[in-house]
Design a protein around this motif. Structure first.
Motif, PDB file in Angstrom:
ATOM      1  N   LYS A  79      22.068  43.548 -13.144  1.00 29.70           N
ATOM      2  CA  LYS A  79      21.386  44.082 -14.333  1.00 29.70           C
ATOM      3  C   LYS A  79      20.935  42.985 -15.297  1.00 29.70           C
ATOM      4  CE  LYS A  79      22.118  48.274 -13.017  1.00 29.70           C
ATOM      5  NZ  LYS A  79      21.213  48.649 -11.915  1.00 29.70           N
ATOM      6  N   LYS A  80      19.839  43.307 -15.997  1.00 30.57           N
ATOM      7  CA  LYS A  80      19.372  42.431 -17.083  1.00 30.57           C
ATOM      8  C   LYS A  80      19.789  43.070 -18.403  1.00 30.57           C
ATOM      9  CE  LYS A  80      15.345  40.276 -16.896  1.00 30.57           C
ATOM     10  NZ  LYS A  80      13.896  39.961 -16.987  1.00 30.57           N
ATOM     11  N   GLY A  81      20.695  42.407 -19.090  1.00 29.05           N
ATOM     12  CA  GLY A  81      21.130  42.912 -20.390  1.00 29.05           C
ATOM     13  C   GLY A  81      20.418  42.161 -21.493  1.00 29.05           C
ATOM     14  N   CYS A  82      20.918  40.965 -21.793  1.00 31.99           N
ATOM     15  CA  CYS A  82      20.358  40.171 -22.897  1.00 31.99           C
ATOM     16  C   CYS A  82      19.279  39.204 -22.421  1.00 31.99           C
ATOM     17  CB  CYS A  82      21.483  39.382 -23.554  1.00 31.99           C
ATOM     18  SG  CYS A  82      22.249  38.202 -22.422  1.00 31.99           S
ATOM     19  N   ASP A  83      19.327  38.794 -21.150  1.00 35.53           N
ATOM     20  CA  ASP A  83      18.410  37.785 -20.583  1.00 35.53           C
ATOM     21  C   ASP A  83      18.563  36.430 -21.267  1.00 35.53           C
ATOM     22  OD1 ASP A  83      16.620  37.179 -18.587  1.00 35.53           O
ATOM     23  OD2 ASP A  83      14.842  37.652 -19.751  1.00 35.53           O
ATOM     24  N   GLY A  85      22.084  34.858 -21.460  1.00 33.83           N
ATOM     25  CA  GLY A  85      23.413  34.288 -21.239  1.00 33.83           C
ATOM     26  C   GLY A  85      24.519  34.781 -22.146  1.00 33.83           C
ATOM     27  N   GLN A  86      24.334  35.945 -22.759  1.00 32.57           N
ATOM     28  CA  GLN A  86      25.357  36.393 -23.700  1.00 32.57           C
ATOM     29  C   GLN A  86      26.178  37.582 -23.239  1.00 32.57           C
ATOM     30  OE1 GLN A  86      23.368  36.996 -27.437  1.00 32.57           O
ATOM     31  NE2 GLN A  86      23.286  34.822 -27.871  1.00 32.57           N
ATOM     32  N   CYS A  87      25.707  38.325 -22.224  1.00 28.07           N
ATOM     33  CA  CYS A  87      26.391  39.597 -21.932  1.00 28.07           C
ATOM     34  C   CYS A  87      27.094  39.631 -20.580  1.00 28.07           C
ATOM     35  CB  CYS A  87      25.409  40.753 -22.037  1.00 28.07           C
ATOM     36  SG  CYS A  87      24.211  40.841 -20.682  1.00 28.07           S
ATOM     37  N   GLY A  88      26.655  38.849 -19.618  1.00 26.94           N
ATOM     38  CA  GLY A  88      27.299  38.834 -18.300  1.00 26.94           C
ATOM     39  C   GLY A  88      26.833  39.934 -17.361  1.00 26.94           C
ATOM     40  N   ALA A  89      25.898  40.792 -17.806  1.00 32.40           N
ATOM     41  CA  ALA A  89      25.446  41.894 -16.937  1.00 32.40           C
ATOM     42  C   ALA A  89      24.784  41.377 -15.658  1.00 32.40           C
ATOM     43  CB  ALA A  89      24.469  42.788 -17.697  1.00 32.40           C
ATOM     44  N   CYS A  90      24.268  40.158 -15.703  1.00 32.23           N
ATOM     45  CA  CYS A  90      23.510  39.597 -14.576  1.00 32.23           C
ATOM     46  C   CYS A  90      24.380  38.737 -13.658  1.00 32.23           C
ATOM     47  CB  CYS A  90      22.379  38.744 -15.127  1.00 32.23           C
ATOM     48  SG  CYS A  90      23.022  37.316 -16.046  1.00 32.23           S
ATOM     49  N   ASN A 100      25.675  33.336 -14.497  1.00 31.79           N
ATOM     50  CA  ASN A 100      24.714  34.246 -15.132  1.00 31.79           C
ATOM     51  C   ASN A 100      23.354  33.970 -14.506  1.00 31.79           C
ATOM     52  OD1 ASN A 100      26.609  35.333 -16.873  1.00 31.79           O
ATOM     53  ND2 ASN A 100      26.173  33.903 -18.516  1.00 31.79           N
ATOM     54  N   CYS A 102      20.555  35.061 -15.157  1.00 37.07           N
ATOM     55  CA  CYS A 102      19.408  34.972 -16.091  1.00 37.07           C
ATOM     56  C   CYS A 102      19.243  33.563 -16.630  1.00 37.07           C
ATOM     57  CB  CYS A 102      19.575  35.951 -17.254  1.00 37.07           C
ATOM     58  SG  CYS A 102      20.848  35.498 -18.455  1.00 37.07           S
TER      59      CYS A 102
END
Ligand code: FES
Ligand code: FES
Length: 211
Positions: A79-83, A85-90, A100, A102
């Motif tokens: 997933k793309k969350g913040c794009d 490097g802040q959320c870890g979704a990627c 990460n 992204c």
């Protein structure tokens, strides 16, 4: 023309000459374009393995690994969350390390072995970490979950390899999958739904530790 007018003319001429010189020097440099801008986007080939299968892509060199996976290989589990490097979704696993996706360019991973959430398991054959997340309700909306699970799998590998974290009390003793260790190592994976306690329970169960 007296001497003073000669001096005034000389100053005026000097100013005009100076202005011409400055503008003559400035205009070409202002109009000059960097070579990349004139040439346009640059494409390059990259080959790596994704979930055990070879992938070969021709990409704009600015394409992130995240976009290569999602937009070019249609692996939308990551997933793309913040794009940024802040959320870890990627989070994906590249050559055994979680990163990460992204924050890294796809062309930097020539020859790499990349594992995404799709490569860990599927609904008929879940990875033990996926099964534990289901058992412990380790998600609500599920958007952060692929990144959480990829990160969690790599976290337990890091602990097994004896890699210390900032909360490891004794750098000479192998770290254990304690709640503190797991929370610290998972701190880069944000869950906006706040499923943290259940995520911790799931990872702890797979790691064989105590939350
Ligand atoms: S999308 Fe990569 S860290 Fe948030
Ligand atoms: S389950 Fe919704 S963001 Fe984590």
């Amino acid at each position: 023309m007296d001497e003073s007018s000669e001096v005034r003319m000389s100053r005026r001429d000097l100013l005009i000459a100076g202005a011409v010189t400055v503008s003559g020097a400035a205009v070409p440099s202002a109009m000059a374009q960097p070579p990349q801008a004139q040439a346009g986007p640059v494409a390059s080939h990259v080959s790596f393995s994704v979930n055990g299968k070879p992938a070969s892509l021709k990409l704009d060199t600015r394409t992130t690994l995240l976009d290569a996976l999602r937009e070019h290989l249609r692996l939308t589990g990551t997933k793309k969350g913040c794009d940024q490097g802040q959320c870890g979704a990627c989070t994906v696993i590249v050559d055994g390390r979680r990163i990460n996706s992204c924050l890294t360019l796809a062309i930097m991973h020539e020859g790499a072995k990349i594992t995404t959430i799709e490569g860990l398991g599927d609904k008929d054959r879940m990875h033990p970490m996926q099964a534990a997340f289901v058992r412990h309700d380790g998600y609500q909306c599920g958007y952060c979950t692929p990144g959480q699970i990829c990160s969690a799998v790599a976290v337990l590998d890091e602990i097994r390899q004896g890699i210390p974290s900032h909360v490891s009390a004794d750098l000479n003793a192998p770290p254990q999958p304690t709640g503190a260790e797991i929370r610290e190592r998972m701190s880069g994976n944000i869950c906006r739904c706040g499923a943290y306690s259940n995520i911790l329970d799931a990872i702890t169960e797979v790691g064989g530790g105590k939350a």
